[in-house]
Design a protein around this motif. Sequence first.
Motif, PDB file in Angstrom:
ATOM      1  N   ILE A 282       0.855  -1.178   0.000  1.00  0.00           N
ATOM      2  CA  ILE A 282       0.000   0.000   0.000  1.00  0.00           C
ATOM      3  C   ILE A 282       0.897   1.236   0.000  1.00  0.00           C
ATOM      4  O   ILE A 282       1.678   1.435   0.940  1.00  0.00           O
ATOM      5  CB  ILE A 282      -0.934   0.013   1.227  1.00  0.00           C
ATOM      6  N   PRO A 283       0.808   2.073  -1.032  1.00  0.00           N
ATOM      7  CA  PRO A 283       1.709   3.232  -1.105  1.00  0.00           C
ATOM      8  C   PRO A 283       1.330   4.336  -0.125  1.00  0.00           C
ATOM      9  O   PRO A 283       0.221   4.360   0.408  1.00  0.00           O
ATOM     10  CB  PRO A 283       1.544   3.703  -2.557  1.00  0.00           C
ATOM     11  N   ASP A 284       2.258   5.253   0.100  1.00  0.00           N
ATOM     12  CA  ASP A 284       2.021   6.374   1.011  1.00  0.00           C
ATOM     13  C   ASP A 284       1.289   7.531   0.342  1.00  0.00           C
ATOM     14  O   ASP A 284       0.871   8.474   1.019  1.00  0.00           O
ATOM     15  CB  ASP A 284       3.350   6.902   1.570  1.00  0.00           C
ATOM     16  N   ASP A 285       1.174   7.485  -1.002  1.00  0.00           N
ATOM     17  CA  ASP A 285       0.638   8.625  -1.750  1.00  0.00           C
ATOM     18  C   ASP A 285      -0.572   8.233  -2.592  1.00  0.00           C
ATOM     19  O   ASP A 285      -0.753   8.709  -3.701  1.00  0.00           O
ATOM     20  CB  ASP A 285       1.728   9.205  -2.655  1.00  0.00           C
ATOM     21  N   ALA A 286      -1.441   7.367  -2.037  1.00  0.00           N
ATOM     22  CA  ALA A 286      -2.526   6.781  -2.826  1.00  0.00           C
ATOM     23  C   ALA A 286      -3.761   7.658  -2.944  1.00  0.00           C
ATOM     24  O   ALA A 286      -4.698   7.304  -3.656  1.00  0.00           O
ATOM     25  CB  ALA A 286      -2.927   5.428  -2.233  1.00  0.00           C
ATOM     26  N   GLY A 287      -3.798   8.784  -2.239  1.00  0.00           N
ATOM     27  CA  GLY A 287      -5.031   9.553  -2.225  1.00  0.00           C
ATOM     28  C   GLY A 287      -4.847  11.032  -2.475  1.00  0.00           C
ATOM     29  O   GLY A 287      -3.794  11.499  -2.924  1.00  0.00           O
ATOM     30  N   GLU A 288      -5.885  11.762  -2.172  1.00  0.00           N
ATOM     31  CA  GLU A 288      -5.942  13.206  -2.386  1.00  0.00           C
ATOM     32  C   GLU A 288      -4.782  13.912  -1.691  1.00  0.00           C
ATOM     33  O   GLU A 288      -4.415  13.576  -0.563  1.00  0.00           O
ATOM     34  CB  GLU A 288      -7.274  13.728  -1.842  1.00  0.00           C
ATOM     35  N   GLY A 289      -4.195  14.884  -2.402  1.00  0.00           N
ATOM     36  CA  GLY A 289      -3.074  15.613  -1.837  1.00  0.00           C
ATOM     37  C   GLY A 289      -1.796  14.795  -1.762  1.00  0.00           C
ATOM     38  O   GLY A 289      -0.858  15.172  -1.063  1.00  0.00           O
ATOM     39  N   GLY A 290      -1.755  13.658  -2.474  1.00  0.00           N
ATOM     40  CA  GLY A 290      -0.568  12.814  -2.449  1.00  0.00           C
ATOM     41  C   GLY A 290      -0.349  12.116  -1.121  1.00  0.00           C
ATOM     42  O   GLY A 290       0.775  11.833  -0.713  1.00  0.00           O
ATOM     43  N   GLU A 291      -1.447  11.811  -0.410  1.00  0.00           N
ATOM     44  CA  GLU A 291      -1.357  11.191   0.911  1.00  0.00           C
ATOM     45  C   GLU A 291      -2.310  10.010   1.005  1.00  0.00           C
ATOM     46  O   GLU A 291      -3.421  10.057   0.469  1.00  0.00           O
ATOM     47  CB  GLU A 291      -1.692  12.214   1.997  1.00  0.00           C
ATOM     48  N   THR A 292      -1.893   8.960   1.684  1.00  0.00           N
ATOM     49  CA  THR A 292      -2.751   7.821   1.965  1.00  0.00           C
ATOM     50  C   THR A 292      -3.348   7.965   3.358  1.00  0.00           C
ATOM     51  O   THR A 292      -2.614   8.081   4.339  1.00  0.00           O
ATOM     52  CB  THR A 292      -1.968   6.496   1.882  1.00  0.00           C
ATOM     53  N   ARG A 293      -4.667   7.967   3.429  1.00  0.00           N
ATOM     54  CA  ARG A 293      -5.387   7.954   4.710  1.00  0.00           C
ATOM     55  C   ARG A 293      -6.202   6.675   4.708  1.00  0.00           C
ATOM     56  O   ARG A 293      -7.021   6.463   3.811  1.00  0.00           O
ATOM     57  CB  ARG A 293      -6.283   9.189   4.843  1.00  0.00           C
ATOM     58  N   ILE A 294      -6.014   5.837   5.711  1.00  0.00           N
ATOM     59  CA  ILE A 294      -6.609   4.494   5.624  1.00  0.00           C
ATOM     60  C   ILE A 294      -7.053   3.997   7.000  1.00  0.00           C
ATOM     61  O   ILE A 294      -6.364   4.191   8.010  1.00  0.00           O
ATOM     62  CB  ILE A 294      -5.601   3.523   4.953  1.00  0.00           C
ATOM     63  N   PHE A 295      -8.236   3.375   7.019  1.00  0.00           N
ATOM     64  CA  PHE A 295      -8.887   2.911   8.242  1.00  0.00           C
ATOM     65  C   PHE A 295      -9.240   1.434   8.077  1.00  0.00           C
ATOM     66  O   PHE A 295      -9.872   1.039   7.088  1.00  0.00           O
ATOM     67  CB  PHE A 295     -10.155   3.726   8.471  1.00  0.00           C
ATOM     68  N   PHE A 296      -8.836   0.611   9.033  1.00  0.00           N
ATOM     69  CA  PHE A 296      -9.152  -0.813   9.033  1.00  0.00           C
ATOM     70  C   PHE A 296     -10.054  -1.130  10.218  1.00  0.00           C
ATOM     71  O   PHE A 296      -9.828  -0.635  11.326  1.00  0.00           O
ATOM     72  CB  PHE A 296      -7.886  -1.658   9.168  1.00  0.00           C
TER      73      PHE A 296
END
Length: 303
Positions: free
Chosen positions: A219-233
């Motif tokens: 899972i990359p560190d830049d997968a989302g908006e603003g080049g950031e990964t925010r993730i909840f499990f």
Amino acid sequence: MATEEGWHTVEDGAKLYTKTWKTEGPAKARLVFIHGFSDHCNTYNDFFPTLASKGIEVYSYDQRGWGRTVQKPSEKGNTGPTTRVLDDITSFLKTVIPCPIPLFLMGHSMGGGEVLCYTTQGPADVRQHIRGYLLEAPFVDFSPASKPSPITVFFGRLAGKLMPHHQMVNKLDVTLVSRNAAVQKQMEEDDLCHDTGTLEALAGLLDRTGALASGKIKIPDDAGEGGETRIFFAHGDSDGITNFHATKSLFDRITAKDKEFKHYEGHFHRLHDEPAPENHAFMNDVADWILARSVEPVQKSKL
């Protein structure tokens, strides 16, 4: 709380059944939700209405091969290979972007495994619109109670290459899905939860779980908006369908700064469908996580 039904036509002409749960006032966020194996978007009971009541619009669809998207028996479980599954997610996401409010992507079980793959394999120009990713009991690996033997997996993958559209029933044990007897009865009696997959689709599912569990998919560190990964499990430690420990191990390997793991002690596979009021804790956790990341605008940047 109003709902809207419709149909979305993807690039190859297939039509996917869609449903939206609308908020009563202005929405604070939008959530695109990907359902799991032998499931469809109308089985989530109080979950989507609860999110809508808190200001989160929910957009979902019956995946190819499932629910109302199936128009004839030969289509049951025929999701296609992983590339087709991810392309369908992209096609649906494009119906809600650009989004005037924060957009989130969530998946349950098989859908959770697909969302995890999407964080690294989805098109960058689409992922840059996603504020955050949420996973409910994602299919990273089988629970020991449901895990097939290595020889079954080997021959399943081989058969998937030789007879990709051959259908096979893989019945889920509803007693492992939820501790709620009413939910077990609902899943057992719902003809749209048909437990049928093509060998190609099942091989794709096995390949995805194998790659996720082994760390091949990172899972990359830049997968989302603003080049950031925010993730909840979110995962219950008594899940008899997907593997709690494999999910936690994957989470621990993620290096993103904004990550959270919620451990639900004694909970089964469908956290949103556990007996009330225990399921309320999960639904509130999901809403709180989304809303906390929907307050401030994010600086846009290219992935």
